[in-house]
Design an enzyme around this catalytic site. Sequence first.
Site, short mmCIF file in Angstrom:
data_model
loop_
_atom_site.label_atom_id
_atom_site.label_comp_id
_atom_site.label_asym_id
_atom_site.label_seq_id
_atom_site.Cartn_x
_atom_site.Cartn_y
_atom_site.Cartn_z
N ASP A 1 4.28 -4.38 -7.33
CA ASP A 1 3.66 -3.15 -6.82
C ASP A 1 4.24 -1.91 -7.48
O ASP A 1 3.74 -0.81 -7.26
CB ASP A 1 3.82 -3.07 -5.29
N ASN A 2 5.28 -2.08 -8.28
CA ASN A 2 5.86 -0.94 -8.99
C ASN A 2 5.54 -1.01 -10.48
O ASN A 2 6.27 -0.43 -11.29
CB ASN A 2 7.37 -0.89 -8.76
N ARG B 1 -1.67 0.08 -9.50
CA ARG B 1 -0.60 -0.85 -9.88
C ARG B 1 -1.15 -2.27 -10.04
O ARG B 1 -2.27 -2.55 -9.60
CB ARG B 1 0.45 -0.88 -8.76
N ASP C 1 7.33 4.86 -9.74
CA ASP C 1 8.15 4.63 -8.55
C ASP C 1 9.64 4.62 -8.84
O ASP C 1 10.30 3.58 -8.85
CB ASP C 1 7.75 3.31 -7.84
N ASP D 1 8.48 5.69 8.34
CA ASP D 1 8.04 7.00 8.83
C ASP D 1 7.13 7.78 7.88
O ASP D 1 6.67 8.87 8.21
CB ASP D 1 9.26 7.86 9.18
N ARG E 1 3.70 6.05 2.09
CA ARG E 1 4.11 7.45 2.27
C ARG E 1 3.59 8.34 1.15
O ARG E 1 3.93 9.52 1.07
CB ARG E 1 5.61 7.55 2.35
N GLY F 1 0.81 -1.22 0.00
CA GLY F 1 0.00 0.00 0.00
C GLY F 1 0.83 1.26 0.00
O GLY F 1 2.05 1.23 0.12
P1 AMP Z 1 9.15 1.09 -2.75
O1 AMP Z 1 10.29 0.14 -2.64
O2 AMP Z 1 9.55 2.55 -2.58
O3 AMP Z 1 8.30 0.88 -3.95
O4 AMP Z 1 8.25 0.82 -1.47
C1 AMP Z 1 7.72 -0.43 -1.11
C2 AMP Z 1 6.69 -0.25 -0.06
O5 AMP Z 1 7.25 0.36 1.11
C3 AMP Z 1 5.51 0.64 -0.46
O6 AMP Z 1 4.39 0.14 0.19
C4 AMP Z 1 5.92 1.98 0.11
O7 AMP Z 1 4.83 2.84 0.30
C5 AMP Z 1 6.57 1.57 1.41
N1 AMP Z 1 7.54 2.55 1.89
C6 AMP Z 1 8.76 2.80 1.38
N2 AMP Z 1 9.38 3.76 2.09
C7 AMP Z 1 8.54 4.14 3.08
C8 AMP Z 1 8.59 5.09 4.15
N3 AMP Z 1 9.65 5.86 4.36
N4 AMP Z 1 7.51 5.19 4.96
C9 AMP Z 1 6.43 4.41 4.77
N5 AMP Z 1 6.31 3.50 3.79
C10 AMP Z 1 7.35 3.35 2.95
MG MG Z 2 6.73 1.18 -4.79
#
Ligand code: AMP
Ligand code: MG
Length: 536
Positions: free
Chosen positions: A280-281, A210, A290, A145, A113, A110
Amino acid sequence: MNSAAMNELPLDQATFENPFVDELRGEISGNKGSRQVPGYCYSLVKPTPVQDPHLLAWSDELGDFLGLAKPPERGPAVDALAGNLVTGSMKPFAARYGGHQFGNWAGQLGDGRAISLGQVAAVDGSRWEIQLKGAGPTPYSRRADGRAVLRSSLREFVCSEAMHYLGVPTTRALSLVGTGDAVVRDMFYNGNPQAEPGAIVARVAPTFIRFGNFQIMTANGELDNLRALADYVIRHHYPELGAPSPEVYVRWFEEVSRRTAVMIAHWMAVGFVHGVMNTDNMSILGLTIDYGPYGWLEPYDPDWTPNTTDFGSRRYAFGQQPRVAMWNLMALAQALSPLLPDAEVLRNGLDEYATTLATTQHTLMLRKLGLTPLHPDEDRALTEDLPQALAEPEVDMTLFFRQLSHLAPALLAASDNEDGLFDELITAAAYSVAPDEDRNVRQWLHRYTARLRQEPDSGEAIRERMLRANPKYVLRNYLAQQAIERAEAGDLSTLETLMHVLKTPFDEHPEYHELAAKRPDWARDKPGCATLSCSS
Ligand code: AMP
Ligand code: MG
């Protein structure tokens, strides 16, 4: 002020529409605590205000297209871009999705952030969702965070716009806002946490849905939500397919597959490595989405990935991307299968992917080589043999094609000093050439030159069309890193220069020639230039 600018509104006065929230089942408590959210497509959640929102960068053309005025450094529009101001027509939400990460089902992920504000109408009437990345915790933040640091936000802001101007299907970026808050990150996961400046990107796309939004529904047996989400996407984003029905689901999956193939073919043509092609990307619209530990190929190496997390398996390396996208489409097909009496028909979509990928890659490569489709079989062999030839002498992909474009008239004219021209090209584009390593590329260039001579057009005409197909400027990893280091020190000039040049990457811009240079030696192994982590 031009007439377009006169009609532009500041973001805080724009009218938002909220079809995703209005038409799908969402959780409305507003509670930001991390948790599972079964039964819902999204959670309403307000951004968490930041200390001192200030504008760092703005995409003028996208702003004009959306009818939005460039805001001053501080004020209500920038407050809205930071999530500090939620206006009456916004219904901010975080979407619920799941995904396969590095091949393993990860369950609910989900928007941890990213918070969407709703959508606005562009000057042509099309609708565009505005999403704030780094806007604070949501129910999907897990233990993180909800924030983003300047370095990764700057990378997303610049690269999404650069990709757009290269003609690659992508989400866009409207603004980069500094938050005035520090964000602590352990950049290389080695027990060395540091406070870094925080930032928020306002990114823009018709939708950010996605593959994983569908996967989570099927994994949880939420078939009503699965169908509602599919119907929503078809109604709003694929209306040309007609009213949702089992036949339309099949054609829709074919179209998603086709668009995904076009996107991947473009990545391969410009040397873009996404770095984290988890399901998810993967955008349901076939857009690059992303931007994290992505990178641009410099020495042509199909095995290269910038993502340190992937150094072991190289699952998402440059040359793997076509295969991984197919794998991801298979995961999507599996997620959609409960909508169909016989899911076997989704195989057509996978075939569509393979066919479109092959034809689009070939078409793009012919354009890069300045060739028109005269000899399909011979030309296919020619384009297919190039990657291997380039890999041996560590040829810089961008420089090679750009130099080749400039050389086209000379190659057509000369028959006695071809080897001299090849020397010039290889010296200009290669990082290291051990003795004999350039044999294949020379052989290939001989074949290519012979083929080029069969083209009916003049050398000048061929050169001109090649220069429109082979960018001089791409967002080399070290250039992004330089812009980051200077921006962190308060100097935005490199970021502004990059944004300027990357908007017209096929133009010469002689005054910025150094930004098209071979990667310097110091950047070869430097973190941020050669290696990136998911920490962002
Ligand atoms: P990503 O690798 O950036 O595509 O992120 C994978 C998952 O981790 C997604 O659900 C993002 O929303 C979550 N996510 C990544 N970084 C953070 C963060 N700093 N705070 C909260 N959720 C995060
Ligand atoms: Mg992502």
